[in-house]
Enzyme design. Sequence first.
Site, PDB file in Angstrom:
ATOM      1  N   THR A  97     -87.559  -8.609 -53.142  1.00  0.00           N
ATOM      2  CA  THR A  97     -88.476  -8.915 -54.238  1.00  0.00           C
ATOM      3  C   THR A  97     -89.897  -8.445 -53.920  1.00  0.00           C
ATOM      4  O   THR A  97     -90.146  -7.824 -52.891  1.00  0.00           O
ATOM      5  CB  THR A  97     -88.490 -10.427 -54.516  1.00  0.00           C
ATOM      6  OG1 THR A  97     -89.010 -11.106 -53.364  1.00  0.00           O
ATOM      7  CG2 THR A  97     -87.104 -10.946 -54.788  1.00  0.00           C
ATOM      8  N   LEU A 117     -93.007 -11.543 -59.893  1.00  0.00           N
ATOM      9  CA  LEU A 117     -93.761 -12.181 -60.968  1.00  0.00           C
ATOM     10  C   LEU A 117     -93.836 -11.226 -62.156  1.00  0.00           C
ATOM     11  O   LEU A 117     -93.841 -10.009 -61.981  1.00  0.00           O
ATOM     12  CB  LEU A 117     -95.180 -12.524 -60.501  1.00  0.00           C
ATOM     13  CG  LEU A 117     -95.279 -13.510 -59.334  1.00  0.00           C
ATOM     14  CD1 LEU A 117     -96.718 -13.592 -58.846  1.00  0.00           C
ATOM     15  CD2 LEU A 117     -94.774 -14.880 -59.729  1.00  0.00           C
ATOM     16  N   ASP A 147     -89.146 -21.128 -63.455  1.00  0.00           N
ATOM     17  CA  ASP A 147     -87.950 -21.838 -63.925  1.00  0.00           C
ATOM     18  C   ASP A 147     -88.274 -22.525 -65.244  1.00  0.00           C
ATOM     19  O   ASP A 147     -88.932 -23.565 -65.280  1.00  0.00           O
ATOM     20  CB  ASP A 147     -87.492 -22.868 -62.882  1.00  0.00           C
ATOM     21  CG  ASP A 147     -86.855 -22.200 -61.676  1.00  0.00           C
ATOM     22  OD1 ASP A 147     -86.677 -20.973 -61.700  1.00  0.00           O
ATOM     23  OD2 ASP A 147     -86.534 -22.915 -60.709  1.00  0.00           O
ATOM     24  N   GLU A 187     -81.637 -16.909 -53.166  1.00  0.00           N
ATOM     25  CA  GLU A 187     -82.082 -16.080 -52.056  1.00  0.00           C
ATOM     26  C   GLU A 187     -81.544 -16.613 -50.725  1.00  0.00           C
ATOM     27  O   GLU A 187     -81.400 -17.829 -50.549  1.00  0.00           O
ATOM     28  CB  GLU A 187     -83.613 -16.052 -52.008  1.00  0.00           C
ATOM     29  CG  GLU A 187     -84.238 -15.496 -53.274  1.00  0.00           C
ATOM     30  CD  GLU A 187     -85.727 -15.736 -53.379  1.00  0.00           C
ATOM     31  OE1 GLU A 187     -86.415 -14.951 -54.041  1.00  0.00           O
ATOM     32  OE2 GLU A 187     -86.212 -16.739 -52.795  1.00  0.00           O
ATOM     33  N   GLU A 221     -86.739  -5.952 -56.971  1.00  0.00           N
ATOM     34  CA  GLU A 221     -87.139  -6.719 -58.145  1.00  0.00           C
ATOM     35  C   GLU A 221     -88.644  -6.954 -58.070  1.00  0.00           C
ATOM     36  O   GLU A 221     -89.246  -6.873 -56.999  1.00  0.00           O
ATOM     37  CB  GLU A 221     -86.441  -8.093 -58.195  1.00  0.00           C
ATOM     38  CG  GLU A 221     -84.938  -8.059 -58.202  1.00  0.00           C
ATOM     39  CD  GLU A 221     -84.338  -9.454 -58.139  1.00  0.00           C
ATOM     40  OE1 GLU A 221     -85.128 -10.437 -58.106  1.00  0.00           O
ATOM     41  OE2 GLU A 221     -83.107  -9.571 -58.124  1.00  0.00           O
TER      42      GLU A 221
END
Length: 599
Positions: A405, A446, A161, A245, A443
């Site tokens: 993810t 990291l 973030d 999520e 996705e």
Amino acid sequence: LAATLAALLPLASCDMASAPSASGIPPSPALGTGPPKRRWRGARNGPKEVPQVRSKLTRDPLVSDSWGKRVPLFVMLPLDTVNPDTNSLTEPDLLRARLVELKKVGCEGVMADVWWGIVEAKGPLLYDWSGYDELVGMVADVGLKLQAVMSFHQCGGNVGDACTVHLPPWVLKVGEVNHEVWYTDMDRNRNTEYLSLGADHARVFHGRTPLEMYRDLMQSFADRYQHFIPDVINEAQIGLGPAGEMRYPAYPLKHWSFPGSGQFQCYDKYMRKDLIQTAIRAGKPDLGLVWPPHPDDVGLYSWAPEHTHFFKDGGLWETEEADFFLKWYSQALIKHGEEVLRHAVNVFRGTNILLAAKVAGIHWQAGTNSHAAELTAGYYMTRDRDGYGPIAAMFARNGVMFDFTCLEMCNSEMPPWSRSTPADIVQFVKQKTGEKKCMMAGENALPRHDRKGYEKMQEACFEGRSIAGFTYLRLGPDLMDDEAAWFEFSRFAAEMYAASVLPTWSSPPEARQSNRPNAPHLVFHHHADGDSPIFFGGRQIKGPGVRRTITQPDLDAWEQQRALRQPSFIEGGVQAGSKPGHITSDNEAPASPAQRLVL
């Protein structure tokens, strides 16, 4: 520039009947007026067959040299693409240039967060779409697609973030008076990332419930951009919890460090009341009074499972009473997700947009019997129980795609003390979504800019059941301004487009090299001619007519230079609080006290 990648990567045309102006900002009459388009989109024709020849730039074999079905590639935009202070694009000229580059290498589109805290910041039902008008217009001008994330959560507090976007100020003011609308842990810590699902039906926000606030924002979005759906905005990903999520905020960075088990988040009055009512209906009223588990049994956020009475082997999680609690805890999360998604289905009905929702890839402690980190996050997954099948079944009932993810992670890259098995979880989720007939997308959790990471993403996308789409995290200077990183990504994008390992490869396109004063000489990795011509960067690099005088590079020297330039790199976990570091030969535990398990 328009000729770049013209043969291998034909540019997709964009319907400009309602195209924005040359400035990139949609004219106001096109937004929010007139009937929406109704268009059926059939399947694309598959790509032409590419000869199965291994690339010379890698020595780690993939599952297959030719995968068949193409997986559309999207790229996440920076979190502050729309500036939270000005509600306008951050560096629009730079953004447009980068979008053009993504288009040239074959990306299908981009993903952007639609922040609730920006759009409805001025007051209840006062929506300001200024920044997103600019973004949608720019994406349409470039000819890309847009995945819009309905972000009902706070930005800030998770790994990656880079900015802070709070929930709308008027929502926070209600939370200051009524603290019970926030998720609460056993120590009464309030988490303001996302409103508690226990308050979904609490009419305390200026006469509206949280579910109604989510619905109204989605309705405003659908009305505003009706002429861009689905030709430009082809997907809406619905946020269902922290970080977008569908999970509980069980591992906030301010309290947790990787690879801790986390804590249950059900101590606000609304969730306690629902637990008591559920116990009464089940004929077990006492369980509603003595559960959730006692803090001494669960331990602190960063504790390992074997050091708790609840999560250790033979612990309380295996008892009948704990089974009742864990079922309620996970089913409450699924119920919340389904209620929000039903509102989304009703809002976007008839627009032919694809709906999706994200599930977290919680891979640490997945090698234990209790799967402690998944339990506290709301996924009732243990050695003997499937925690993802019920979620996939709920998504399938509502026609929503399952986005998962950590597709870039390998089991061997994770330190053994974390008990992490990300690759196994990805394959398990692919299996369960297939059984429930639910579409799946993926996705990376990291950022990865190395060839090994890209190969792992491709393996996760194509091995077995192909997924419906892949979104790469994330657009930024680390990707675009680093020559080696961009070279690897360009290759990755081209291979995703062709659904095959490219048999030949060259340096990045000339248009991009011209901006680099010290760009290396064009070098082609050549093999015997075949029957089918292959083009890259506007040049024919394989097939009849290719001269055999092309320079043959020294691959050993090239790989040694790349190793010095890009050492193997790993972070502690998906939302890990530990510092990133280099992979060691024995995957030893980090030496920093902040990175050790708190026992």
